[in-house]
Design an enzyme around this catalytic site. Structure first.
Site, PDB file in Angstrom:
ATOM      1  N   PHE A 133       0.859  -1.188   0.000  1.00 45.81           N
ATOM      2  CA  PHE A 133       0.000   0.000   0.000  1.00 45.81           C
ATOM      3  C   PHE A 133       0.903   1.248   0.000  1.00 45.81           C
ATOM      4  O   PHE A 133       1.910   1.279   0.711  1.00 45.81           O
ATOM      5  CB  PHE A 133      -0.881  -0.022   1.253  1.00 45.81           C
ATOM      6  CG  PHE A 133      -1.980   0.998   1.230  1.00 45.81           C
ATOM      7  CD1 PHE A 133      -3.119   0.792   0.467  1.00 45.81           C
ATOM      8  CD2 PHE A 133      -1.879   2.171   1.953  1.00 45.81           C
ATOM      9  CE1 PHE A 133      -4.133   1.740   0.444  1.00 45.81           C
ATOM     10  CE2 PHE A 133      -2.889   3.121   1.939  1.00 45.81           C
ATOM     11  CZ  PHE A 133      -4.029   2.900   1.167  1.00 45.81           C
ATOM     12  N   ASP A 212       1.774  -5.768   7.508  1.00 46.31           N
ATOM     13  CA  ASP A 212       0.592  -4.899   7.544  1.00 46.31           C
ATOM     14  C   ASP A 212      -0.603  -5.794   7.217  1.00 46.31           C
ATOM     15  O   ASP A 212      -0.780  -6.226   6.073  1.00 46.31           O
ATOM     16  CB  ASP A 212       0.753  -3.770   6.515  1.00 46.31           C
ATOM     17  CG  ASP A 212      -0.461  -2.845   6.473  1.00 46.31           C
ATOM     18  OD1 ASP A 212      -1.526  -3.228   6.986  1.00 46.31           O
ATOM     19  OD2 ASP A 212      -0.342  -1.758   5.884  1.00 46.31           O
ATOM     20  N   TYR A 237     -11.007  -0.415  10.614  1.00 49.47           N
ATOM     21  CA  TYR A 237     -12.272   0.077  10.042  1.00 49.47           C
ATOM     22  C   TYR A 237     -12.726  -0.739   8.834  1.00 49.47           C
ATOM     23  O   TYR A 237     -13.721  -0.425   8.216  1.00 49.47           O
ATOM     24  CB  TYR A 237     -12.176   1.567   9.669  1.00 49.47           C
ATOM     25  CG  TYR A 237     -10.902   1.990   8.956  1.00 49.47           C
ATOM     26  CD1 TYR A 237     -10.691   1.693   7.620  1.00 49.47           C
ATOM     27  CD2 TYR A 237      -9.916   2.687   9.631  1.00 49.47           C
ATOM     28  CE1 TYR A 237      -9.535   2.085   6.976  1.00 49.47           C
ATOM     29  CE2 TYR A 237      -8.752   3.092   9.003  1.00 49.47           C
ATOM     30  CZ  TYR A 237      -8.558   2.784   7.665  1.00 49.47           C
ATOM     31  OH  TYR A 237      -7.409   3.168   7.033  1.00 49.47           O
ATOM     32  N   LYS A 238     -11.966  -1.791   8.493  1.00 45.62           N
ATOM     33  CA  LYS A 238     -12.337  -2.609   7.333  1.00 45.62           C
ATOM     34  C   LYS A 238     -13.200  -3.778   7.820  1.00 45.62           C
ATOM     35  O   LYS A 238     -14.361  -3.585   8.159  1.00 45.62           O
ATOM     36  CB  LYS A 238     -11.079  -3.066   6.609  1.00 45.62           C
ATOM     37  CG  LYS A 238     -10.227  -1.901   6.079  1.00 45.62           C
ATOM     38  CD  LYS A 238      -8.944  -2.408   5.458  1.00 45.62           C
ATOM     39  CE  LYS A 238      -7.985  -1.287   5.082  1.00 45.62           C
ATOM     40  NZ  LYS A 238      -8.410  -0.490   3.942  1.00 45.62           N
ATOM     41  N   ARG A 387     -12.770  -2.838  -7.353  1.00 44.85           N
ATOM     42  CA  ARG A 387     -12.490  -3.768  -6.257  1.00 44.85           C
ATOM     43  C   ARG A 387     -13.790  -4.170  -5.589  1.00 44.85           C
ATOM     44  O   ARG A 387     -14.583  -3.315  -5.203  1.00 44.85           O
ATOM     45  CB  ARG A 387     -11.620  -3.037  -5.240  1.00 44.85           C
ATOM     46  CG  ARG A 387     -10.398  -3.746  -4.841  1.00 44.85           C
ATOM     47  CD  ARG A 387      -9.511  -2.945  -3.926  1.00 44.85           C
ATOM     48  NE  ARG A 387     -10.119  -1.976  -3.053  1.00 44.85           N
ATOM     49  CZ  ARG A 387      -9.542  -1.496  -1.951  1.00 44.85           C
ATOM     50  NH1 ARG A 387      -8.361  -1.935  -1.592  1.00 44.85           N
ATOM     51  NH2 ARG A 387     -10.132  -0.589  -1.216  1.00 44.85           N
TER      52      ARG A 387
HETATM   53  C1  PLP Z   1      -2.839  -2.103   3.511  1.00 44.36           C
HETATM   54  C2  PLP Z   1      -3.090  -0.753   4.077  1.00 44.36           C
HETATM   55  N1  PLP Z   1      -2.163  -0.189   4.863  1.00 44.36           N
HETATM   56  C3  PLP Z   1      -2.342   1.032   5.393  1.00 44.36           C
HETATM   57  C4  PLP Z   1      -3.486   1.761   5.136  1.00 44.36           C
HETATM   58  C5  PLP Z   1      -3.619   3.143   5.677  1.00 44.36           C
HETATM   59  O1  PLP Z   1      -4.147   3.154   6.930  1.00 44.36           O
HETATM   60  P1  PLP Z   1      -4.331   4.519   7.742  1.00 44.36           P
HETATM   61  O2  PLP Z   1      -4.964   5.495   6.822  1.00 44.36           O
HETATM   62  O3  PLP Z   1      -5.221   4.125   8.885  1.00 44.36           O
HETATM   63  O4  PLP Z   1      -3.001   4.960   8.189  1.00 44.36           O
HETATM   64  C6  PLP Z   1      -4.488   1.207   4.349  1.00 44.36           C
HETATM   65  C7  PLP Z   1      -5.722   1.956   4.082  1.00 44.36           C
HETATM   66  O5  PLP Z   1      -6.612   1.565   3.401  1.00 44.36           O
HETATM   67  C8  PLP Z   1      -4.274  -0.075   3.800  1.00 44.36           C
HETATM   68  O6  PLP Z   1      -5.197  -0.646   3.013  1.00 44.36           O
END
Ligand code: PLP
Length: 427
Positions: A133, A212, A237-238, A387
């Site tokens: 990400f 992650d 939150y997912k 998606r």
């Molecule tokens: C794999 C992954 N890592 C990190 C994040 C970012 O998280 P945050 O905005 O809570 O820092 C996301 C957000 O969708 C994500 O999908």
């Protein structure tokens, strides 16, 4: 058009049988539902609102904040990051005391990258991959620049844009690798790395591992202690349905807690924050990873979201998740492959997380038509991915087939042509 051996009416009958036998079928009644015709396939980005969270938040605001005021810090809030962390620990195979709820995934990742590199000061490479990400890669680069100790980020390429090859990973590991940090399942293709094997290989090379698990927690059984994972972070939150911007989780293997020396250090990580010492003395526990005051109202609903996942059972959730994705792919072959769509995720259920990506040259206009007109809510990821997140607690097998029907209709009736290529601020 690539067809499988089942006709569409066979698929409809199959979906109906799967729904009839679905042990999780009733969980959807525990979530707020607006328009009953709307199919929500974005629970991998923002989960639905649990009715329990709606109800309890009203009480929390009125009694804990309204009446309790400052007294609620001692009575309800001070321990919330570790109380909910301990609850979440059970979902990811961690011991109590190894997980805390704090900040965002981005911030937690930053803290742990810094900590990991301080544990291994003589090794100079951080290994990740191009399917990670973006925030992870920005954060790693930012941490390396801040440390300014000659570290480099080595990024593995993907041959097909869907997977990362295990042998590329094996070849990249060496005696200079300090840290491996990867997101799994990947946010676009949903590719699920072999977490246990990759963790073992990294350790054999003497490296630490930071996963992650934003797209894994709540939909894939994890065993962080069993796999001897060093560190992990992830969004709540997912699939945990914690609510928009709910704070993230952070896991540190017990054996590393005393070595955590993260930035930014703050008073909430102090051994006794309310003695207000001018000298910083980190807590002995996972609380040392805290920085500033926790976001209480955003954090408390995580408890109700995790509770639902625990009641459903993570193994049952994973089984249903695989079934939803596999039914979608069968229906995709039948109905969508001939309409210019391509599959952007692994076909094998064991290599996939809870979402499936499909690609189309007109993906952005299709996405707009679906969300604005056809009551199907997926998300769009540049440049051409739609998606589809099949959150098992509130998605039925019938929903999957209906989604396929709408994805076909938007092309067959040329509905997307009305829409613009101009990107919205949030997709
Ligand atoms: C794999 C992954 N890592 C990190 C994040 C970012 O998280 P945050 O905005 O809570 O820092 C996301 C957000 O969708 C994500 O999908």
């Amino acid at each position: 058009m690539k067809k499988n051996d089942l006709t569409w009416s066979d698929l409809v009958a199959l979906a109906s049988r799967l729904d009839d036998n679905d042990a999780l079928g009733d969980f959807k009644t525990l979530f707020y539902r607006g328009d009953p015709d709307e199919i929500y396939l974005d629970g991998n980005s923002l989960g639905r609102l649990p009715l329990e969270s709606q109800r309890r938040l009203e009480d929390i605001v009125e009694y804990q904040w309204g009446s309790g005021l400052i007294r609620s810090w001692g009575a309800h809030w001070y321990d919330a990051p570790t109380r909910i962390g301990d609850q979440l620990a059970g979902l990811i195979g961690a011991h109590p005391g190894e997980v805390i709820i704090a900040d965002s995934t981005t911030i937690n990742l930053f803290k742990l990258v810094i900590s990991a590199l301080m544990i291994h000061p003589d090794r100079k490479e951080v290994l990740s991959d191009v399917l990670n990400f973006p925030t992870d890669l920005y954060t790693i680069r930012g941490a390396l620049a801040m440390l300014n100790r000659g570290h480099t980020l080595v990024l593995l390429e993907s041959k097909d844009g869907i997977r990362i090859s295990l042998s590329d990973y094996q070849h990249a590991l060496n005696e200079n690798t300090a840290l491996v940090t990867i997101s799994t399942p990947t946010f676009k293709s949903g590719f699920l790395h072999d977490i246990a094997l990759m963790t073992r290989l990294a350790h054999e090379a003497g490296a630490l591992v930071l996963w992650d698990f934003s797209h894994a927690v709540g939909v894939i059984p994890l065993d962080v202690d069993g796999w001897d994972v060093d560190f992990a972070v992830g969004c709540t939150y997912k699939y945990l349905n914690g609510g928009p911007g709910s704070p993230a989780f952070l896991y540190v293997n017990q054996k590393h807690i005393a070595k955590i020396g993260h930035q930014p250090i703050g008073w909430w990580g102090h051994r006794t924050p309310f003695t207000f010492d001018l000298a910083y003395q980190p807590a002995d526990s996972i609380r040392r990873t805290l920085s500033g005051t926790p976001s209480i109202l955003s954090m408390l609903p995580i408890e109700f979201g995790v509770d639902l996942v625990q009641k459903a059972g993570i193994e049952r959730i994973r089984e249903k998740s695989k079934g939803l994705g596999s039914l979608f792919i069968r229906a995709f072959d039948h109905r969508l492959a001939g309409l210019g769509y391509q599959l952007g995720s692994p076909r094998e259920a064991g290599q996939r997380g809870g979402h499936v990506s499909i690609q189309h040259p007109e993906a952005y206009r299709i996405y707009q038509a679906l969300t604005q007109e056809l009551k199907l809510i997926p998300d769009f990821r540049e440049p051409d991915n739609i998606r589809l997140g099949f959150a098992p607690l509130y998605t039925s097998f019938e929903d999957v087939l209906e989604a396929v029907t709408r994805l076909a209709r938007v092309i067959e009736d040329r509905i997307y042509e009305k829409y613009t290529l101009q990107r919205a601020k949030v997709t």
